[in-house]
Design an enzyme around this catalytic site. Structure first.
Site, PDB file in Angstrom:
ATOM      1  N   ASP A 163     -77.908  19.948  16.881  1.00 40.53           N
ATOM      2  CA  ASP A 163     -76.784  19.908  16.975  1.00 40.53           C
ATOM      3  C   ASP A 163     -76.120  20.361  15.631  1.00 40.53           C
ATOM      4  O   ASP A 163     -77.003  19.989  14.570  1.00 40.53           O
ATOM      5  CB  ASP A 163     -76.299  18.564  17.449  1.00 40.53           C
ATOM      6  CG  ASP A 163     -74.799  18.829  18.073  1.00 40.53           C
ATOM      7  OD1 ASP A 163     -74.242  19.919  18.099  1.00 40.53           O
ATOM      8  OD2 ASP A 163     -73.935  17.740  18.037  1.00 40.53           O
ATOM      9  N   ILE A 166     -70.055  18.479  11.158  1.00 42.45           N
ATOM     10  CA  ILE A 166     -69.553  18.568   9.919  1.00 42.45           C
ATOM     11  C   ILE A 166     -69.419  16.971   9.406  1.00 42.45           C
ATOM     12  O   ILE A 166     -68.726  16.113  10.032  1.00 42.45           O
ATOM     13  CB  ILE A 166     -68.179  18.971   9.457  1.00 42.45           C
ATOM     14  CG1 ILE A 166     -68.144  20.787  10.026  1.00 42.45           C
ATOM     15  CG2 ILE A 166     -67.580  19.130   8.164  1.00 42.45           C
ATOM     16  CD1 ILE A 166     -66.889  21.335   9.867  1.00 42.45           C
ATOM     17  N   HIS A 167     -70.024  16.647   8.033  1.00 45.02           N
ATOM     18  CA  HIS A 167     -69.867  15.404   7.482  1.00 45.02           C
ATOM     19  C   HIS A 167     -69.638  15.490   5.996  1.00 45.02           C
ATOM     20  O   HIS A 167     -69.703  16.715   5.368  1.00 45.02           O
ATOM     21  CB  HIS A 167     -71.295  14.725   7.479  1.00 45.02           C
ATOM     22  CG  HIS A 167     -71.664  14.222   8.892  1.00 45.02           C
ATOM     23  ND1 HIS A 167     -71.402  13.312   9.698  1.00 45.02           N
ATOM     24  CD2 HIS A 167     -72.504  15.187   9.849  1.00 45.02           C
ATOM     25  CE1 HIS A 167     -71.622  13.467  11.017  1.00 45.02           C
ATOM     26  NE2 HIS A 167     -72.420  14.358  11.079  1.00 45.02           N
ATOM     27  N   ARG A 168     -68.906  14.507   5.465  1.00 46.02           N
ATOM     28  CA  ARG A 168     -68.629  14.606   4.080  1.00 46.02           C
ATOM     29  C   ARG A 168     -69.917  14.654   3.628  1.00 46.02           C
ATOM     30  O   ARG A 168     -70.454  13.590   3.482  1.00 46.02           O
ATOM     31  CB  ARG A 168     -67.507  13.708   3.638  1.00 46.02           C
ATOM     32  CG  ARG A 168     -67.744  12.335   3.653  1.00 46.02           C
ATOM     33  CD  ARG A 168     -66.398  11.505   2.859  1.00 46.02           C
ATOM     34  NE  ARG A 168     -66.709  10.241   2.553  1.00 46.02           N
ATOM     35  CZ  ARG A 168     -66.077   9.123   3.370  1.00 46.02           C
ATOM     36  NH1 ARG A 168     -65.344   9.331   4.127  1.00 46.02           N
ATOM     37  NH2 ARG A 168     -66.398   7.851   2.828  1.00 46.02           N
ATOM     38  N   GLU A 231     -73.588  22.384  19.805  1.00 44.71           N
ATOM     39  CA  GLU A 231     -72.317  22.926  19.592  1.00 44.71           C
ATOM     40  C   GLU A 231     -72.133  24.247  18.754  1.00 44.71           C
ATOM     41  O   GLU A 231     -71.110  24.844  18.907  1.00 44.71           O
ATOM     42  CB  GLU A 231     -71.184  22.055  18.774  1.00 44.71           C
ATOM     43  CG  GLU A 231     -71.035  20.616  19.500  1.00 44.71           C
ATOM     44  CD  GLU A 231     -70.739  19.428  18.924  1.00 44.71           C
ATOM     45  OE1 GLU A 231     -70.739  19.570  17.793  1.00 44.71           O
ATOM     46  OE2 GLU A 231     -70.679  18.319  19.793  1.00 44.71           O
ATOM     47  N   GLU A 287     -58.187  12.474   2.611  1.00 47.14           N
ATOM     48  CA  GLU A 287     -58.514  12.739   4.031  1.00 47.14           C
ATOM     49  C   GLU A 287     -57.229  13.642   4.869  1.00 47.14           C
ATOM     50  O   GLU A 287     -56.153  13.391   4.212  1.00 47.14           O
ATOM     51  CB  GLU A 287     -58.590  11.370   4.702  1.00 47.14           C
ATOM     52  CG  GLU A 287     -59.544  10.554   4.271  1.00 47.14           C
ATOM     53  CD  GLU A 287     -61.238  10.823   4.773  1.00 47.14           C
ATOM     54  OE1 GLU A 287     -61.094  11.811   5.581  1.00 47.14           O
ATOM     55  OE2 GLU A 287     -62.044  10.465   4.315  1.00 47.14           O
TER      56      GLU A 287
END
Length: 322
Positions: A163, A166-168, A231, A287
């Protein structure tokens, strides 16, 4: 006009849309200055509502990164996103929900991937993420340089299902990144937790600067796309053709073949990182609701094994709240 298949063809499309893309050759510092310029030009001034639609920006002269460019704000306009996906703004929602029902899974390319035109291995004496990846530090309070649009790709240790999310990601040292997993929310977080239970490292690739359809598809979440649903198949549906993957060079994982950058590495079990350990600001990064989030002391750690990229690569980034 050629079909959009990667970041560069996406930019070619925008070049023919008045007011949607601008470039500058003026030197810019990635430490707080780049995002500040974008705030006033691309984001129309401030985060106060109503926000204004401004152009995406390409910085061609980034301090400390001679051969790289930085793109910011590509997806900050509904009009731009619709054009990049070949539809009208009012039809975006319908296009996206239909894509989930008509997935086209990714395929492994047998060609030499563009993302591996230039290769830097962590075993090289001069390997340094700070120099290789022009990741901006968006505000003076940020924990460090952030990769905000890295397409993280991994596979479940038990099922092998892959999969993209998106992560920081914050650069912590010359060969280490911190990654923040929202508890219980993201697929790759569950993969890392299972690998940790098994006492295993989790191979991971981080592709930066890709077809915008991939960035849109990677934001789908359960229950729309449950665990086991890759995805990248959403991006395939949006484009009507499969996303091409390539084998990584230093870890047992795949990456997006035409990405501008790929960072290869492994999520290390039983290690947690204080996100602002180098800056001690107490904050992470801006954010999207408009505030600066607190630094986490529960970030996981990625040990980086390689950085590969296209010639004259384009670093793509975004900043919360535009």
């Amino acid at each position: 006009m050629n079909k959009v298949r990667d970041l560069r063809s996406a930019l070619e499309l925008l070049e023919n849309m008045p007011g949607q893309l601008i470039e500058t050759d003026v030197e810019v510092d990635p430490m707080a200055e780049l995002s500040g310029v974008y705030r006033h030009v691309g984001a129309g001034g401030t985060v106060q509502r109503p926000t204004k639609e401004g152009p995406a920006m390409i910085f061609n002269n980034v301090k400390g990164h001679k051969d790289a460019r930085v793109l910011i704000g590509l997806l900050a306009s509904r009009k731009r996103v619709a054009a990049l996906l070949g539809t009208e703004p009012e039809d975006l929602g319908k296009l996206l929900y239909r894509s989930v029902d008509n997935p086209i899974p990714p395929v492994l390319t047998d060609k030499t991937p563009l993302c591996q035109e230039v290769v830097h291995r962590a075993t090289d004496g001069d390997f340094d993420l700070y120099k290789l990846v022009p990741a901006p530090t968006n505000t003076p309070d940020d924990a460090g340089p952030y990769i905000t649009l890295g397409m993280c790709y991994a596979s479940h240790p038990d099922t092998g299902c892959s999969d993209v999310t998106i992560h920081r990601l914050c650069i912590q040292s010359k060969d280490e990144l911190s990654i923040f997993f929202t508890p219980g929310a993201r697929h790759i977080g569950a993969m890392a937790e299972r690998a940790e239970q098994l006492g295993q490292k989790l191979p991971i690739s981080i592709s930066i600067g890709v077809d915008p359809a991939i960035e849109i598809g990677s934001c789908f979440e359960p229950p729309t796309t449950p665990m086991g649903y890759d995805e990248l198949a959403v991006a395939g549906a949006l484009r009507g053709e499969a996303v091409e993957l390539c084998n990584c060079l230093t870890v047992n994982e795949k990456a997006i073949a035409n990405a501008e950058y790929v960072i290869e590495g492994e999520v290390i079990p039983n290690v947690r990182v204080q996100e602002d350990q180098n800056s001690n600001t107490g904050y992470a990064m801006p954010e999207f609701p408009g505030y600066t989030g607190p630094a986490s002391d529960q970030c996981w750690m990625i040990k980086v094994t390689a950085v590969t990229h296209r010639k004259n690569p384009i670093m793509q980034t975004c900043i919360g709240a535009k």
